[in-house]
Design a protein around this motif. Structure first.
Motif, PDB file in Angstrom:
ATOM      1  N   ALA A 289       8.446   7.694  -3.416  1.00  0.00           N
ATOM      2  CA  ALA A 289       7.697   6.481  -3.061  1.00  0.00           C
ATOM      3  C   ALA A 289       6.848   6.691  -1.813  1.00  0.00           C
ATOM      4  CB  ALA A 289       8.668   5.321  -2.847  1.00  0.00           C
ATOM      5  N   ALA A 290       7.250   7.676  -0.971  1.00  0.00           N
ATOM      6  CA  ALA A 290       6.466   7.944   0.232  1.00  0.00           C
ATOM      7  C   ALA A 290       5.078   8.467  -0.114  1.00  0.00           C
ATOM      8  CB  ALA A 290       7.201   8.931   1.131  1.00  0.00           C
ATOM      9  N   LEU A 291       4.952   9.113  -1.274  1.00  0.00           N
ATOM     10  CA  LEU A 291       3.638   9.582  -1.690  1.00  0.00           C
ATOM     11  C   LEU A 291       2.690   8.423  -1.961  1.00  0.00           C
ATOM     12  CD1 LEU A 291       4.669  12.517  -4.074  1.00  0.00           C
ATOM     13  CD2 LEU A 291       3.874  12.652  -1.694  1.00  0.00           C
ATOM     14  N   THR A 292       3.230   7.321  -2.484  1.00  0.00           N
ATOM     15  CA  THR A 292       2.399   6.129  -2.703  1.00  0.00           C
ATOM     16  C   THR A 292       1.898   5.574  -1.372  1.00  0.00           C
ATOM     17  OG1 THR A 292       3.708   5.608  -4.675  1.00  0.00           O
ATOM     18  CG2 THR A 292       2.344   3.844  -3.748  1.00  0.00           C
ATOM     19  N   GLU A 293       2.817   5.507  -0.392  1.00  0.00           N
ATOM     20  CA  GLU A 293       2.398   5.034   0.935  1.00  0.00           C
ATOM     21  C   GLU A 293       1.360   5.966   1.543  1.00  0.00           C
ATOM     22  OE1 GLU A 293       5.522   3.065   3.521  1.00  0.00           O
ATOM     23  OE2 GLU A 293       6.776   4.416   2.335  1.00  0.00           O
ATOM     24  N   LEU A 294       1.560   7.280   1.366  1.00  0.00           N
ATOM     25  CA  LEU A 294       0.597   8.235   1.910  1.00  0.00           C
ATOM     26  C   LEU A 294      -0.781   8.050   1.284  1.00  0.00           C
ATOM     27  CD1 LEU A 294      -0.010  10.688   3.677  1.00  0.00           C
ATOM     28  CD2 LEU A 294       0.757  12.152   1.788  1.00  0.00           C
ATOM     29  N   GLY A 295      -0.832   7.830  -0.021  1.00  0.00           N
ATOM     30  CA  GLY A 295      -2.113   7.596  -0.669  1.00  0.00           C
ATOM     31  C   GLY A 295      -2.792   6.338  -0.181  1.00  0.00           C
ATOM     32  N   LEU A 296      -2.004   5.242  -0.046  1.00  0.00           N
ATOM     33  CA  LEU A 296      -2.583   3.991   0.458  1.00  0.00           C
ATOM     34  C   LEU A 296      -3.053   4.139   1.899  1.00  0.00           C
ATOM     35  CD1 LEU A 296      -0.075   1.397  -1.054  1.00  0.00           C
ATOM     36  CD2 LEU A 296      -2.439   1.833  -1.778  1.00  0.00           C
ATOM     37  N   LEU A 297      -2.285   4.859   2.724  1.00  0.00           N
ATOM     38  CA  LEU A 297      -2.674   5.039   4.125  1.00  0.00           C
ATOM     39  C   LEU A 297      -3.950   5.870   4.236  1.00  0.00           C
ATOM     40  CD1 LEU A 297      -2.056   4.661   7.116  1.00  0.00           C
ATOM     41  CD2 LEU A 297      -0.611   6.705   7.009  1.00  0.00           C
ATOM     42  N   LEU A 298      -4.022   6.959   3.489  1.00  0.00           N
ATOM     43  CA  LEU A 298      -5.244   7.764   3.513  1.00  0.00           C
ATOM     44  C   LEU A 298      -6.441   6.984   2.979  1.00  0.00           C
ATOM     45  CD1 LEU A 298      -3.895  11.239   2.297  1.00  0.00           C
ATOM     46  CD2 LEU A 298      -4.453  10.518   4.634  1.00  0.00           C
ATOM     47  N   GLY A 299      -6.205   6.147   1.967  1.00  0.00           N
ATOM     48  CA  GLY A 299      -7.286   5.304   1.467  1.00  0.00           C
ATOM     49  C   GLY A 299      -7.759   4.312   2.502  1.00  0.00           C
ATOM     50  N   ALA A 300      -6.810   3.718   3.273  1.00  0.00           N
ATOM     51  CA  ALA A 300      -7.184   2.772   4.322  1.00  0.00           C
ATOM     52  C   ALA A 300      -7.996   3.467   5.410  1.00  0.00           C
ATOM     53  CB  ALA A 300      -5.932   2.132   4.914  1.00  0.00           C
ATOM     54  N   LEU A 301      -7.569   4.672   5.803  1.00  0.00           N
ATOM     55  CA  LEU A 301      -8.308   5.405   6.827  1.00  0.00           C
ATOM     56  C   LEU A 301      -9.690   5.804   6.334  1.00  0.00           C
ATOM     57  CD1 LEU A 301      -5.477   7.731   8.230  1.00  0.00           C
ATOM     58  CD2 LEU A 301      -6.372   5.630   9.242  1.00  0.00           C
ATOM     59  N   ALA A 302      -9.793   6.246   5.093  1.00  0.00           N
ATOM     60  CA  ALA A 302     -11.096   6.637   4.547  1.00  0.00           C
ATOM     61  C   ALA A 302     -12.029   5.432   4.429  1.00  0.00           C
ATOM     62  CB  ALA A 302     -10.904   7.301   3.182  1.00  0.00           C
ATOM     63  N   LEU A 303     -11.486   4.295   3.998  1.00  0.00           N
ATOM     64  CA  LEU A 303     -12.323   3.096   3.883  1.00  0.00           C
ATOM     65  C   LEU A 303     -12.785   2.618   5.255  1.00  0.00           C
ATOM     66  CD1 LEU A 303     -13.534   0.899   2.116  1.00  0.00           C
ATOM     67  CD2 LEU A 303     -11.359  -0.340   2.241  1.00  0.00           C
TER      68      LEU A 303
END
Length: 427
Positions: free
Chosen positions: A21-35
């Protein structure tokens, strides 16, 4: 996360970071930083050239250098965290990311405000290091759960001042609150200053005094609010004000006189930014008027810092106060026996064609004296741009005079001496 993690929660966090599940958080966090990076890049694309845009708190010199990037990243991360909680997934990575983004936001905000408000200060780098150490240390203490224990230890360190008990924790919290209030006051004053000084017109001096007064009032209000937030009784400042008045009357008299003189100069507009002045033998253009001193830049690049009291109490020659036109003169001698009236008319006509020499008032040539070797003529002419210097236009006029005399066949006399030789007679 509204409270620091306990030891058990810290162990659970370490285990959760190893789950899928940490991979999901990592994807969302990287998406937030990129956006956040994309939004700041699009919004600040026209501000990236620091030579064309003034310094800004929200937009730095780079995409991630301002306050807007960590602010947007924090908001998007909080939104993504709520989304993870809505899905029922355990929080792991966001418990680490949110405190880090808060620390980054605090660092960027403090540094950018100080950079904009005090662009020439050498203390910004030192303050940046100090704030960075404090913010990152606080973030680590919060994540590891050591924050409550540290606060309790600071609370236990206390002493009495008069009849009131003070703890080290209350003093640190009061100092932090005071620093935050002062930084916000500097931010507001820098915004007002940028808006007032956006366009450079003839009313620049009036806007300058408005900026100085606004900053002084905001800093005073911010200081009072900061002292109140720190738990200091503002009514007790009456004694301090009396002592300060005595200090100003004796040791700080010159300093106070310079500050008052600065506001007087800006208010009565006897000296304005851009004026050509001569003070104590130093001539140049006023480049800036501070509350304590005035900066005068000479045409050769040298700058003089003149206390404002000196500009009030001594004689100042201002070439741009009422009229920027300046009268310049040059001398030349012509030989006796020439048609002096024709020479004077031709010289006046020729000087009128020199670049930077005004046609009205027109150049004039006068017979100023009968010198020992020739007739002395004074060539007078006017210019309207003394800020560009006088040596160049005077040289052009002298070259024109020399060329005109050569065309007329008029000689410039040089000193002549007659030597009488005596021969000795034999006795």
């Amino acid at each position: 996360m509204n409270r620091p993690l306990s030891f058990d929660e810290l162990q659970a966090l370490g285990a959760a970071l190893l789950k899928p599940a940490a991979l999901t958080e990592l994807g969302l966090l990287l998406g937030a930083l990129a956006l956040a990076w994309l939004l700041v890049w699009r919004l600040g694309k026209s501000r990236m050239d620091s030579q064309q845009r003034p310094l800004s708190v929200l937009f730095g010199r780079h995409v991630v250098d301002g306050v807007l990037f960590p602010l947007l990243a924090l908001l998007l991360a909080l939104g993504a965290r709520r989304l993870v909680m809505h899905w029922g997934l355990p929080l792991a990575l966001f418990k680490l990311a949110v405190p880090v983004l808060i620390s980054l936001l605090a660092i960027r905000f403090t540094v950018r405000v100080l950079t904009v408000a005090l662009p020439e200060s050498n203390w910004v780098k030192l303050v940046e290091r100090f704030v960075s150490w404090v913010a990152w240390l606080g973030s680590v203490l919060w994540i590891t759960g050591l924050w409550p224990a540290l606060m309790q230890e600071l609370e236990d360190i206390s002493w009495k001042v008069g009849g009131k008990a003070l703890s080290l924790r209350s003093m640190l919290e009061g100092g932090l609150t005071a620093a935050v209030v002062l930084v916000i006051s500097l931010w507001i004053s820098s915004i007002i200053e940028a808006r007032l000084l956006r366009n450079v017109t003839t009313d620049l001096s009036l806007r300058k005094i408005a900026v100085n007064l606004t900053r002084a009032v905001l800093l005073l209000v911010g200081l009072l609010l900061a002292l109140s937030a720190a738990g200091i009784d503002i009514t007790a400042l009456g004694v301090l004000g009396g002592a300060l008045g005595v200090g100003i009357g004796f040791g700080l008299q010159k300093l106070a006189a310079n500050y008052v003189s600065g506001f007087v100069i800006l208010a009565e507009r006897s000296l304005r930014i851009g004026d050509m002045v001569k003070v104590d033998g130093f001539e140049g253009r006023i480049s800036d008027i501070k509350t304590r001193y005035t900066v005068i830049r000479a045409l050769n690049g040298r700058e003089a810092i003149i206390p404002n009291e000196t500009l009030i109490t001594t004689r100042v020659e201002n070439s741009s106060l009422a009229d920027p036109q300046v009268l310049l003169t040059t001398l030349v001698q012509v030989a006796y026996g020439c048609d002096v009236e024709q020479v004077m008319a031709k010289l006046a006509e020729a000087v009128g064609g020199v670049e930077r020499v005004l046609a009205s008032p027109a150049p004039a040539v006068q017979l100023s004296s009968f010198a020992a070797d020739g007739l002395e003529l004074t060539v007078s002419f006017w210019i309207s741009d003394p800020q560009n210097g006088q040596g160049g236009v005077r040289s052009d006029v002298n070259l024109t005079v020399l060329k005109t005399l050569a065309e007329l066949g008029v000689e410039i006399p040089y000193p002549q001496r007659v030597l009488h030789q005596r021969t000795a007679t034999a006795p």
